[in-house]
Design a protein around this motif. Structure first.
Motif, PDB file in Angstrom:
ATOM      1  N   TYR A  86     -14.543  27.411 -15.381  1.00 54.68           N
ATOM      2  CA  TYR A  86     -13.423  28.348 -15.217  1.00 54.68           C
ATOM      3  C   TYR A  86     -12.085  27.642 -15.412  1.00 54.68           C
ATOM      4  O   TYR A  86     -11.165  28.170 -16.056  1.00 54.68           O
ATOM      5  CB  TYR A  86     -13.442  28.967 -13.819  1.00 54.68           C
ATOM      6  N   LEU A  87     -11.961  26.456 -14.814  1.00 53.83           N
ATOM      7  CA  LEU A  87     -10.696  25.733 -14.914  1.00 53.83           C
ATOM      8  C   LEU A  87     -10.409  25.331 -16.357  1.00 53.83           C
ATOM      9  O   LEU A  87      -9.261  25.355 -16.807  1.00 53.83           O
ATOM     10  CB  LEU A  87     -10.712  24.504 -14.009  1.00 53.83           C
ATOM     11  N   THR A  90      -7.406  26.400 -21.294  1.00 53.18           N
ATOM     12  CA  THR A  90      -7.308  26.860 -22.682  1.00 53.18           C
ATOM     13  C   THR A  90      -6.382  28.064 -22.774  1.00 53.18           C
ATOM     14  O   THR A  90      -5.546  28.171 -23.675  1.00 53.18           O
ATOM     15  CB  THR A  90      -8.707  27.230 -23.228  1.00 53.18           C
ATOM     16  N   GLY A  91      -6.530  28.984 -21.790  1.00 53.46           N
ATOM     17  CA  GLY A  91      -5.665  30.166 -21.776  1.00 53.46           C
ATOM     18  C   GLY A  91      -4.211  29.813 -21.566  1.00 53.46           C
ATOM     19  O   GLY A  91      -3.321  30.404 -22.185  1.00 53.46           O
ATOM     20  N   SER A  92      -3.939  28.804 -20.720  1.00 52.09           N
ATOM     21  CA  SER A  92      -2.554  28.428 -20.477  1.00 52.09           C
ATOM     22  C   SER A  92      -1.923  27.823 -21.720  1.00 52.09           C
ATOM     23  O   SER A  92      -0.730  27.991 -21.974  1.00 52.09           O
ATOM     24  CB  SER A  92      -2.466  27.441 -19.302  1.00 52.09           C
ATOM     25  N   ARG A  93      -2.731  27.120 -22.499  1.00 57.36           N
ATOM     26  CA  ARG A  93      -2.207  26.535 -23.742  1.00 57.36           C
ATOM     27  C   ARG A  93      -1.873  27.640 -24.752  1.00 57.36           C
ATOM     28  O   ARG A  93      -0.904  27.554 -25.481  1.00 57.36           O
ATOM     29  CB  ARG A  93      -3.252  25.583 -24.324  1.00 57.36           C
ATOM     30  N   PRO A 126      -2.208  30.495 -16.911  1.00 53.70           N
ATOM     31  CA  PRO A 126      -3.665  30.627 -16.814  1.00 53.70           C
ATOM     32  C   PRO A 126      -4.128  32.058 -17.080  1.00 53.70           C
ATOM     33  O   PRO A 126      -3.372  33.023 -16.890  1.00 53.70           O
ATOM     34  CB  PRO A 126      -3.953  30.216 -15.363  1.00 53.70           C
ATOM     35  N   VAL A 127      -5.380  32.190 -17.497  1.00 57.79           N
ATOM     36  CA  VAL A 127      -5.946  33.505 -17.737  1.00 57.79           C
ATOM     37  C   VAL A 127      -5.989  34.295 -16.436  1.00 57.79           C
ATOM     38  O   VAL A 127      -5.711  35.502 -16.417  1.00 57.79           O
ATOM     39  CB  VAL A 127      -7.366  33.380 -18.334  1.00 57.79           C
ATOM     40  N   THR A 128      -6.327  33.653 -15.327  1.00 59.83           N
ATOM     41  CA  THR A 128      -6.367  34.335 -14.036  1.00 59.83           C
ATOM     42  C   THR A 128      -4.969  34.304 -13.420  1.00 59.83           C
ATOM     43  O   THR A 128      -4.182  35.218 -13.629  1.00 59.83           O
ATOM     44  CB  THR A 128      -7.379  33.663 -13.102  1.00 59.83           C
ATOM     45  N   VAL A 131      -4.218  18.714 -14.411  1.00 60.67           N
ATOM     46  CA  VAL A 131      -3.316  18.563 -13.267  1.00 60.67           C
ATOM     47  C   VAL A 131      -1.866  18.530 -13.734  1.00 60.67           C
ATOM     48  O   VAL A 131      -0.970  19.118 -13.114  1.00 60.67           O
ATOM     49  CB  VAL A 131      -3.666  17.287 -12.477  1.00 60.67           C
ATOM     50  N   ARG A 132      -1.624  17.848 -14.849  1.00 63.69           N
ATOM     51  CA  ARG A 132      -0.255  17.768 -15.360  1.00 63.69           C
ATOM     52  C   ARG A 132       0.286  19.145 -15.754  1.00 63.69           C
ATOM     53  O   ARG A 132       1.494  19.386 -15.669  1.00 63.69           O
ATOM     54  CB  ARG A 132      -0.199  16.805 -16.548  1.00 63.69           C
ATOM     55  N   ARG A 133      -0.594  20.033 -16.192  1.00 70.38           N
ATOM     56  CA  ARG A 133      -0.128  21.381 -16.528  1.00 70.38           C
ATOM     57  C   ARG A 133       0.359  22.110 -15.277  1.00 70.38           C
ATOM     58  O   ARG A 133       1.317  22.874 -15.324  1.00 70.38           O
ATOM     59  CB  ARG A 133      -1.237  22.174 -17.221  1.00 70.38           C
TER      60      ARG A 133
END
Length: 423
Positions: A122-123, A128-131, A136-138, A162-164
């Motif tokens: 999920y993470l 990937t969604g945040s990029r 984030p997707v959620t 973590v950096r994101r």
């Protein structure tokens, strides 16, 4: 002249922990709240909630037999689907809370490997969604819970992930709905866990320590004159950060917020909201899970059955107003009607009555959350995270509501405003 940042970061470790405890005179009220939550947990008609189990485990008094039965129900809920299908796994936040609950068991239970794999998956999907989408997707809230749960189990996550989170905090992107406190608090707990358990490199750990300190300062700044931080339901999350970082020993906002919670315990009337507040009333955060002593636990708590709210005879009227300012709407006031409802009606009942009376003119949608239904759409206007807006609820003329729509019971003749607002 203020203390240097490095001294502020080190000072909590040098001070006694007793000042992080709630006032001695509050023990009776805290015990009664725990007994009521235990009573709700013992109701087989209610679906098991990992946050409830966590709260019971972090309390200082227990009913071991009831807690064991509750854990068995949770295990059945979370583990059986994985033996049949991978199509409908639990949501990230609930899975994270369940993994935290396993660690809070005495002795701690190792999670099924598939559960940890799913959470890591999920993470990665959220990363990937945040990029791709910029978030984030959620949500950052669920994402932070996932990182925290893996950290408490001493499972590493990639430093890039973590950096994101660090970048999102630095640029003020952690907003979720109308209140950023709970999201920033969960992320700060994850940062503190990663740094304290040395699951990241030295350079990143130093940045996480500073970021967690910055989050606690933001929460202190967000505190209102009534002691509440954000709203009454986000205040326990803020206190968890003060407890986890040790800044409860030096931050005046901690004592003021604790006093505000104790004065408003009646607002925590559901199992989900009780579970939110109970750990901090015992002076504990989710980071205390990993260090819980597993000695002989005091079998001293007895379930207290919740009495249903008494029906109030008669009726009342509530004025319901919908406002949508620029830049979203050209006309400010979109709806203004008096809605007759039973005298014991909640705000949710008022909204449902308005939709039944004026189906063409009034409609709304809610989203289920652990704290109860959350208003997401009114008159077809949807609050969206990427637009940085939310539906704020106020009592006229301009007082933000501190309770959920299912819990708040308006007074006869009261005016309630649903206002699309920016966070």
């Amino acid at each position: 002249m203020g203390l240097p940042l490095v001294l502020l970061l080190l000072l909590p470790a040098l001070l006694p922990a007793r000042c992080c405890e709630p006032p001695a005179g509050s023990a009776g009220a805290v015990r009664a709240l725990g007994a009521r939550l235990l009573g709700l947990a013992g109701d087989p008609a209610r679906d098991p909630d990992p946050a409830v189990y966590l709260a019971l485990r972090l309390a200082r008094e227990h009913d071991p037999r009831l807690e064991r039965r509750y854990l068995e129900r949770l295990q059945d809920t979370f583990q059986h689907p994985y033996g049949r299908s991978r199509e409908e796994p639990p949501h990230t936040g609930r899975l994270a809370l369940y993994l935290l609950g396993l660690q809070a068991t005495c002795p701690p239970l190792s999670p099924h490997r598939a559960l940890v794999t799913w959470l890591k998956y999920y993470l990665e999907e959220d990363w990937t969604g945040s990029r791709r989408q910029g978030h984030p997707v959620t949500s950052y809230y669920q994402y932070g819970l996932g990182v925290l749960a893996l950290c408490v189990h001493r499972k590493r996550v990639r430093e890039e992930v973590v950096r994101r989170l660090l970048t999102a905090q630095h640029h003020g992107r952690l907003g979720h709905g109308g209140n950023t406190v709970d999201t920033e608090a969960v992320v700060a707990l994850a940062f503190t866990c990663l740094e304290q358990r040395r699951l990241v490199g030295t350079g990143l750990a130093a940045k996480l320590r500073v970021a967690a300190h910055e989050a606690s300062r933001n929460m202190a700044k967000a505190q209102g004159p009534d002691g509440i931080i954000g709203n009454i339901y986000s205040t326990p999350w803020a206190l968890q950060v003060f407890l986890a970082t040790g800044e409860c020993q030096t931050e005046p906002a901690f004592g003021q917020a604790m006093a505000a919670l104790l004065e408003n315990l009646e607002a925590f009337g559901t199992a989900a909201t009780m579970a939110q507040v109970l750990p901090v009333l015992h002076g504990r955060s989710y980071l205390d899970i990993a260090s819980q002593p597993c000695g002989e636990e005091p079998d001293t708590l007895t379930p207290l059955d919740m009495e249903p709210l008494a029906e109030v005879p008669g009726n009342k009227t509530v004025e319901l107003v919908v406002e949508c300012p620029l830049p979203w709407c050209y006309e400010l006031r979109l709806y203004d009607r008096v809605v007759p409802v039973p005298a014991s009606a909640s705000l949710l009942d008022v909204l449902q009555a308005a939709a039944a009376r004026d189906p063409r003119d009034f409609r709304f949608h809610t989203q289920d959350t652990p704290q109860g239904p959350f208003l997401t759409q009114v008159l077809g206007l949807e609050a969206r995270q990427e637009k940085r807006n939310y539906w704020q609820i106020l009592t006229a003329p301009n007082t933000p509501l501190q309770m959920g729509i299912a819990d708040y019971r308006p007074q006869d003749g009261e005016t309630l405003i649903l206002r699309l607002s920016e966070w």
